[in-house]
Design a protein around this motif. Structure first.
Motif, PDB file in Angstrom:
ATOM      1  N   TYR A 196       6.920 -21.930  -7.609  1.00  0.00           N
ATOM      2  CA  TYR A 196       5.471 -22.132  -7.643  1.00  0.00           C
ATOM      3  C   TYR A 196       4.925 -21.543  -8.944  1.00  0.00           C
ATOM      4  O   TYR A 196       4.297 -20.487  -8.951  1.00  0.00           O
ATOM      5  CB  TYR A 196       4.819 -21.454  -6.439  1.00  0.00           C
ATOM      6  CG  TYR A 196       5.229 -22.043  -5.111  1.00  0.00           C
ATOM      7  CD1 TYR A 196       4.415 -22.972  -4.462  1.00  0.00           C
ATOM      8  CD2 TYR A 196       6.427 -21.675  -4.506  1.00  0.00           C
ATOM      9  CE1 TYR A 196       4.785 -23.517  -3.242  1.00  0.00           C
ATOM     10  CE2 TYR A 196       6.811 -22.220  -3.291  1.00  0.00           C
ATOM     11  CZ  TYR A 196       5.983 -23.142  -2.665  1.00  0.00           C
ATOM     12  OH  TYR A 196       6.360 -23.681  -1.463  1.00  0.00           O
ATOM     13  N   PRO A 197       5.158 -22.219 -10.063  1.00  0.00           N
ATOM     14  CA  PRO A 197       4.786 -21.649 -11.369  1.00  0.00           C
ATOM     15  C   PRO A 197       3.281 -21.454 -11.544  1.00  0.00           C
ATOM     16  O   PRO A 197       2.856 -20.711 -12.431  1.00  0.00           O
ATOM     17  CB  PRO A 197       5.338 -22.664 -12.370  1.00  0.00           C
ATOM     18  CG  PRO A 197       5.469 -23.941 -11.599  1.00  0.00           C
ATOM     19  CD  PRO A 197       5.817 -23.534 -10.206  1.00  0.00           C
ATOM     20  N   GLN A 198       2.465 -22.103 -10.714  1.00  0.00           N
ATOM     21  CA  GLN A 198       1.017 -21.940 -10.829  1.00  0.00           C
ATOM     22  C   GLN A 198       0.531 -20.628 -10.234  1.00  0.00           C
ATOM     23  O   GLN A 198      -0.617 -20.212 -10.455  1.00  0.00           O
ATOM     24  CB  GLN A 198       0.292 -23.109 -10.140  1.00  0.00           C
ATOM     25  CG  GLN A 198       0.233 -23.040  -8.615  1.00  0.00           C
ATOM     26  CD  GLN A 198       1.521 -23.504  -7.925  1.00  0.00           C
ATOM     27  OE1 GLN A 198       2.543 -23.734  -8.586  1.00  0.00           O
ATOM     28  NE2 GLN A 198       1.467 -23.665  -6.609  1.00  0.00           N
ATOM     29  N   VAL A 199       1.399 -19.933  -9.473  1.00  0.00           N
ATOM     30  CA  VAL A 199       1.016 -18.692  -8.809  1.00  0.00           C
ATOM     31  C   VAL A 199       1.260 -17.499  -9.735  1.00  0.00           C
ATOM     32  O   VAL A 199       2.327 -17.380 -10.350  1.00  0.00           O
ATOM     33  CB  VAL A 199       1.809 -18.501  -7.500  1.00  0.00           C
ATOM     34  CG1 VAL A 199       1.528 -17.131  -6.879  1.00  0.00           C
ATOM     35  CG2 VAL A 199       1.455 -19.602  -6.502  1.00  0.00           C
ATOM     36  N   ILE A 200       0.275 -16.630  -9.841  1.00  0.00           N
ATOM     37  CA  ILE A 200       0.423 -15.380 -10.585  1.00  0.00           C
ATOM     38  C   ILE A 200       0.910 -14.332  -9.586  1.00  0.00           C
ATOM     39  O   ILE A 200       0.174 -13.932  -8.682  1.00  0.00           O
ATOM     40  CB  ILE A 200      -0.915 -14.926 -11.204  1.00  0.00           C
ATOM     41  CG1 ILE A 200      -1.474 -16.009 -12.134  1.00  0.00           C
ATOM     42  CG2 ILE A 200      -0.735 -13.597 -11.938  1.00  0.00           C
ATOM     43  CD1 ILE A 200      -0.614 -16.321 -13.329  1.00  0.00           C
ATOM     44  N   CYS A 201       2.154 -13.918  -9.723  1.00  0.00           N
ATOM     45  CA  CYS A 201       2.716 -12.948  -8.783  1.00  0.00           C
ATOM     46  C   CYS A 201       2.933 -11.609  -9.486  1.00  0.00           C
ATOM     47  O   CYS A 201       3.326 -11.568 -10.649  1.00  0.00           O
ATOM     48  CB  CYS A 201       4.024 -13.452  -8.180  1.00  0.00           C
ATOM     49  SG  CYS A 201       5.376 -13.670  -9.344  1.00  0.00           S
TER      50      CYS A 201
END
Length: 252
Positions: A196-201
């Protein structure tokens, strides 16, 4: 696709640089010295201020952080006027870390949102559905609600969080804050998150040195949250806090 509602937060996390989140408890070490802490933070490595909303029963925190909750002037540190002063003291994003019972169930979060004193809510002790409802409510105020993930989550639970949250706090282990654990526990969670590259983790729990910050950055987390170690440094002296933050500069 989930979006980031806070412009301050968006500026930090969309810069392409790894970021550091620092936890500080409102009103600690005392009502006035808290602003000395913010002054040090303002010119050092912390990119986002995660400010604790004091609790009379911080049952999920480790001993170091639980102890300081009992030392603040509770009435002052939860007052909206005090938080307005906090907002005026830093241009960095302010994320309120609070227990559901203290901040949400009381309705205080709503008045804080209306006054614009914070940029995100970090509420660890609530469920997925409640976070989603809170996000709908907070979006018009330009406030984000941080999602939570842990190594104990089943894959389908983790997917729900990642599909609905733009900012996700990924706990490196299961348990209370401030306890060192093996780093093997979190790798399956992190590898799944990379789908999920759109998520900032960002990683939290047990991060207490430049080396550990650098390690989670190298592993692929976008950010690192540090709490217990910062409190320990404040307990020693303001100089100790500033020295530690300067050490962290190398991780940026």
């Amino acid at each position: 696709m989930p979006k980031i509602y806070s412009e301050r937060t968006k500026t930090v996390v969309s810069s392409g640089k790894k970021f550091i989140i620092g936890y500080f408890l409102a009103g600690y070490p005392d009502e006035e010295d808290f602003f000395n802490v913010l002054e040090i933070v303002e010119k050092n490595a912390v990119d986002i201020c995660e400010i604790g909303f004091p609790s009379k029963n911080p049952y999920a925190d480790g001993q170091v952080i639980a102890d300081i909750h009992a030392k603040v002037d509770f009435d002052t540190a939860i007052d909206i006027a005090y938080w307005k002063r906090i907002r005026e003291s830093t241009g960095k994003p302010i994320w309120v870390m609070a227990y559901y019972e203290d901040f949400v169930a009381t309705g205080i979060y709503r008045s804080f949102a209306e006054e614009g004193v914070f940029d995100a809510m970090v509420i660890p002790n609530t469920d997925f559905a409640t976070r989603r409802e809170l996000q709908k409510e907070m979006a018009p105020f330009g406030i984000d609600v941080v999602g939570f993930a842990s190594p104990a989550m089943a894959e389908n639970e983790l997917a729900k969080v990642l599909e609905s949250s733009s900012l996700v706090y990924e706990q490196l282990y299961v348990g209370q804050t401030g306890i060192a654990q093996s780093d093997e526990m979190y790798h399956p969670m992190l590898e799944y998150t990379k789908q999920y590259p759109q998520v900032i983790c960002f990683a939290g729990f047990g991060i207490n040195s430049y080396e550990k910050v650098n390690k989670v950055f190298q592993d692929g987390f976008h950010g690192a949250a540090i709490g217990t170690e910062l409190v320990k440094r404040i307990n020693i002296s303001m100089n100790s806090l500033e020295k530690f933050l300067r050490e962290l500069e190398r991780a940026h």
